[in-house]
Enzyme design. Structure first.
Site, PDB file in Angstrom:
ATOM      1  N   CYS A 194      -8.524  16.359  54.726  1.00 35.16           N
ATOM      2  CA  CYS A 194      -8.342  14.949  55.058  1.00 35.16           C
ATOM      3  C   CYS A 194      -7.342  14.285  54.119  1.00 35.16           C
ATOM      4  O   CYS A 194      -7.709  13.874  53.011  1.00 35.16           O
ATOM      5  CB  CYS A 194      -9.685  14.229  55.010  1.00 35.16           C
TER       6      CYS A 194
ATOM      7  N   CYS B  74      -8.183  10.715  53.150  1.00 35.65           N
ATOM      8  CA  CYS B  74      -9.231  10.551  52.136  1.00 35.65           C
ATOM      9  C   CYS B  74      -8.706  10.910  50.752  1.00 35.65           C
ATOM     10  O   CYS B  74      -9.049  10.274  49.763  1.00 35.65           O
ATOM     11  CB  CYS B  74     -10.412  11.487  52.397  1.00 35.65           C
ATOM     12  N   ASP B  75      -7.902  11.966  50.667  1.00 38.44           N
ATOM     13  CA  ASP B  75      -7.612  12.557  49.358  1.00 38.44           C
ATOM     14  C   ASP B  75      -6.150  12.462  48.923  1.00 38.44           C
ATOM     15  O   ASP B  75      -5.825  12.811  47.791  1.00 38.44           O
ATOM     16  CB  ASP B  75      -8.026  14.039  49.366  1.00 38.44           C
TER      17      ASP B  75
END
Ligand code: NDP
Length: 312
Positions: A135, A138-139
């Site tokens: 992701c 997200c990261d």
């Protein structure tokens, strides 16, 4: 005595919430179990540019928040828990949750979505959260000025690679064939980005290195010649597709070899009357938010008609 519900919905992506909106407006008083990722996959995406009605795009989490509010507005009872088992052997069906609640329901709408696939490499699992991710949204932030690799040649890979250029020094896409499956617009956006390089006809065959406790490099293997090379890297993002979340129904509900639920053609009805499937858990072809929402609507309408037939 456990109250018997008319409709219970498993999942909270576009399919689940749309089913809830329609079921609630049809006075089915739906219960929705959101699963452990309320809002589903769109909560880990970035800009949604192709959902009709948002000419300037909308952030995935914002859109799912709006879906949820709309479902709640018409009286959907939402529980942020997982459905852990379903007993189809007697009616009403019995659904048990991760916090040991038990629901009885006359109809069940399954909209459990799909989850990112990993490559299955031993070190990939060990280094998850230590440089390995599925992701970028997200990261990505953790990879400022780093060299990262994205595996895959689909729309997700192109989108993730493009997103990562906001942070990373350089993004290399590792594509196993000599062409990409991605749509023209997504592919060209990635190929025209000066921070993105594509390594064609290669696979990631190892992640280095576990002894360092973080990703320091990758082993790449040519798809045809088998020639291996090692490259330095600080991040590896997987974008090689998704697997439907249907393990709970193995051996009971019809599904294909991959695990996509098989509905009656043109409908959302499953092989057990009163069970309906919507969204990515039954769609191996389109897998779009708008098609998921469409099938969620279908499932609620079919559930309503099924109940009408039962009680008439
Ligand atoms: P896809 O299945 O479309 O693509 C998967 C990619 O990963 C392919 O390039 C495939 O290669 C590659 N791949 C699969 N397994 C491996 C492996 N073991 N090793 C290396 N490469 C591998 O998945 P996506 O997640 O990209 O897209 C899913 C759906 O979601 C599509 O319908 C897509 O259009 C849609 N989508 C739309 C977006 C948008 O419009 N904004 C954004 C993201 C997704 P190969 O081609 O050789 O099989």
């Amino acid at each position: 005595m456990t109250e018997i519900r008319k409709t219970l919905i498993l999942g909270s992506g576009p399919a689940g919430y749309t089913a809830a909106i329609y079921a609630a407006r049809a006075n089915l008083e739906p219960v929705l179990l959101s699963g452990d990722q309320p809002g589903g996959q769109l909560t880990i995406t970035n800009d949604v540019e192709n959902y009709p009605g948002f000419p300037d795009g909308v952030m995935g989490p914002e859109m799912m928040d709006a879906f949820r509010k709309q479902a709640a507005r018409f009286g959907t009872e939402i529980h942020d828990v997982m459905g852990t088992s379903v007993d189809f052997s007697s009616r009403p069906f019995t659904v048990t949750t991760s916090d040991d609640q038990v629901f009885k329901t006359e109809t069940l709408i399954i909209s459990t979505g799909a989850t990112a696939i990993y490559l299955g490499l031993e070190n990939e699992t060990k280094l998850q959260g230590r440089g390995v991710s599925a992701c970028a949204t997200c990261d990505g932030f953790f990879f400022k000025n780093k060299d990262v690799y994205v595996v895959g040649g689909g729309d997700t890979a192109c989108e993730e690679a493009t997103f990562l250029t906001k942070y990373a020094n350089k993004v290399t896409m590792v594509v196993r064939r000599n062409e990409m499956r991605a749509s023209k617009i997504m592919r060209e956006r990635a190929l025209n980005n000066s921070k993105i390089e594509v390594l064609w006809e290669h696979n990631v065959t190892d992640v280095l290195d576990v002894s360092a406790g973080k990703v320091t490099g990758l082993e790449l293997t040519h798809s045809k010649t088998g020639v291996k090379q090692t490259v330095e890297a600080q991040g590896l993002f997987l974008a090689v597709g998704h697997k439907p979340n249907t393990k709970l129904f193995e051996g009971v509900l019809d599904m294909d070899d991959v695990g996509y639920l098989t509905t009656v053609p043109g409908k959302t009805a499953m092989n057990i009357p009163g069970v309906f499937a919507a969204g990515d858990c039954q769609d191996s072809i389109y897998r779009q938010a708008v098609t998921a929402a469409g099938t969620g609507c279908m499932a609620a309408i079919e559930a309503e008609r099924f109940l009408e037939d039962q009680h008439s």
